[in-house]
Design an enzyme around this catalytic site. Structure first.
Site, PDB file in Angstrom:
ATOM      1  N   CYS A 290      -8.233 -54.804 -11.806  1.00 18.62           N
ATOM      2  CA  CYS A 290      -9.197 -54.552 -12.889  1.00 18.62           C
ATOM      3  C   CYS A 290      -9.175 -55.623 -13.978  1.00 18.62           C
ATOM      4  CB  CYS A 290      -8.978 -53.167 -13.481  1.00 18.62           C
ATOM      5  SG  CYS A 290      -7.409 -52.945 -14.373  1.00 18.62           S
ATOM      6  N   HIS A 338      -6.573 -49.320 -17.385  1.00 25.06           N
ATOM      7  CA  HIS A 338      -7.761 -49.728 -16.639  1.00 25.06           C
ATOM      8  C   HIS A 338      -8.797 -50.311 -17.595  1.00 25.06           C
ATOM      9  CE1 HIS A 338     -10.369 -49.922 -13.178  1.00 25.06           C
ATOM     10  NE2 HIS A 338     -11.336 -49.333 -13.850  1.00 25.06           N
ATOM     11  N   HIS A 350     -16.671 -52.811 -12.445  1.00 23.98           N
ATOM     12  CA  HIS A 350     -15.206 -52.864 -12.493  1.00 23.98           C
ATOM     13  C   HIS A 350     -14.623 -52.891 -11.091  1.00 23.98           C
ATOM     14  CE1 HIS A 350     -14.330 -48.245 -12.119  1.00 23.98           C
ATOM     15  NE2 HIS A 350     -15.462 -48.542 -11.525  1.00 23.98           N
TER      16      HIS A 350
END
Length: 378
Positions: A290, A338, A350
């Protein structure tokens, strides 16, 4: 002609007494309850909802461990470069030290050959003429000063070399520790992912189908929430346009324009990565985790972001969710494990989790409470 009279329940006999059907049913229920009480404990297999939550938690923990791995890897790389630099410096200084030692040796040999250790009278006796004595005295004076300087240089270089050797030793120790941290973080990631895979592998085909249906319902709810945010942002934009606009060429307008230009480059890069796999610790170009994904996207726009999420969250200006603009970074969970790249209308691009691919998704994919903050990086 067939009779329409209902047949009488036969019932059963208990201790020689005929019992009605209702009593029979009651006795049967009692017997079943008795059997249940004496049977083994019921299967405590978790529900699909519990499985889904546990798997999601394991993936989140794996992402958090991935950030620790990335930080340790970055620190290890930096530390290794520092060790290499120190060792090269130690090698150069050792070479200079050896040269200084050789120079001292040459002075000692010259002193021995010229009799510098003799008294002034002895030196005079060795001279053929008074002029020779004068010349020898001058030479020895200069030799003594040069020798003193050489000794000072040698001592200074020796002290500096020893200090650098100590720094190199400490740096090597730190490198060993960071390599150990790196190994631990890697093992943690692998363990979390293995646990998640094991839980999923134990599901039947029917359970996996139901789990997919639950995920679909979750995504639909997230999409509705994103649409709601899009309507709110559109209404806010309309209201802002109806108010008096700032003077043309103002600092605010110029800043917004500059950010929009950079954000457009970051988003163009991000869209080109859609479909590439999530791989923990990856920074591209073929796969990403991420934070590796958001770092690469903004690097394409000429902005350098730190490697890990808990550093990226401090690399810009925090804004409210209502004021989020395309290009902003959206961070998730209390441990900031994240991050995604906001594209507008409540959506982001993402790298979601292991086994998934870079994709567009609602920022509410795990509920509104999962959103930690929004940061504008440039």
């Amino acid at each position: 002609m067939a009779s329409h009279r209902k047949s009488r329940p036969v019932g059963t006999r208990v201790a020689g007494i005929r019992t009605p059907a209702l009593a029979t049913a009651a006795l049967t229920s009692v017997a079943l309850l008795s059997q249940s009480a004496n049977a083994a404990p019921a299967d405590d297999k978790p529900s699909l909802e519990e499985v889904e939550k546990k798997v999601d938690d394991l993936y989140r923990q794996a992402e958090s461990a991935t950030d620790n791995y990335n930080a340790a890897k970055e620190k290890t790389t930096t530390q290794r470069k520092q060790v290499d630099t120190l060792l090269e410096d130690v090698a150069r200084r050792t070479e200079k030290l050896n040269e200084a030692r050789e120079e001292l040796g040459s002075f000692a040999a010259a002193q021995y050959r010229t009799g510098a250790g003799a008294s002034g009278t002895a030196t005079f006796l060795l001279a053929d003429t008074p002029q020779d004595y004068f010349d020898q005295t001058q030479l020895m004076g200069r030799l003594t000063n040069r020798q003193k300087g050489a000794v000072d240089d040698y001592v200074s270089e020796q002290s500096a070399t020893m200090k650098k050797r100590q720094e190199a030793s400490q740096s090597l120790q730190t490198l060993t520790e960071t390599q150990s941290d790196l190994k631990t973080a890697k093992a943690t990631v692998q363990k979390k992912l293995a646990d998640a895979r094991e839980m999923l592998s134990e599901l039947t085909a029917q359970e996996k189908a139901r789990l997919a249906a639950l995920e679909e319902q979750k995504q639909e709810a997230a999409a509705r929430k994103a649409a709601e945010l899009a309507r709110q942002q559109a209404a806010a934009d309309k209201a802002a346009q109806e108010t008096t606009a700032p003077p043309q060429g103002s600092t605010s307008t110029a800043t917004d324009s500059s950010y929009a230009t950079k954000a457009a480059k970051a988003l163009a890069f991000a869209r080109a990565q859609i479909g590439k796999p999530y791989v923990w610790g990856a920074t591209g170009p073929d796969s990403y985790d991420c934070s590796g994904f958001t770092q690469a996207a903004w690097k394409a726009a000429g902005v350098d972001l730190p490697r890990v999420t808990y550093d990226q969250v401090n690399a810009g200006t925090t804004v409210s969710l209502a004021d989020a603009q395309p290009g902003d970074l959206v961070f998730f969970y209390d441990d900031i494990s994240h991050v995604g790249l906001y594209i507008g209308n409540g959506m982001m691009i993402h790298a979601p989790k292991p086994g998934a691919y870079v994709r567009e998704e609602s920022i509410f994919y795990d509920g509104e409470s999962a959103i930690h903050s929004v940061v504008r990086p440039a």
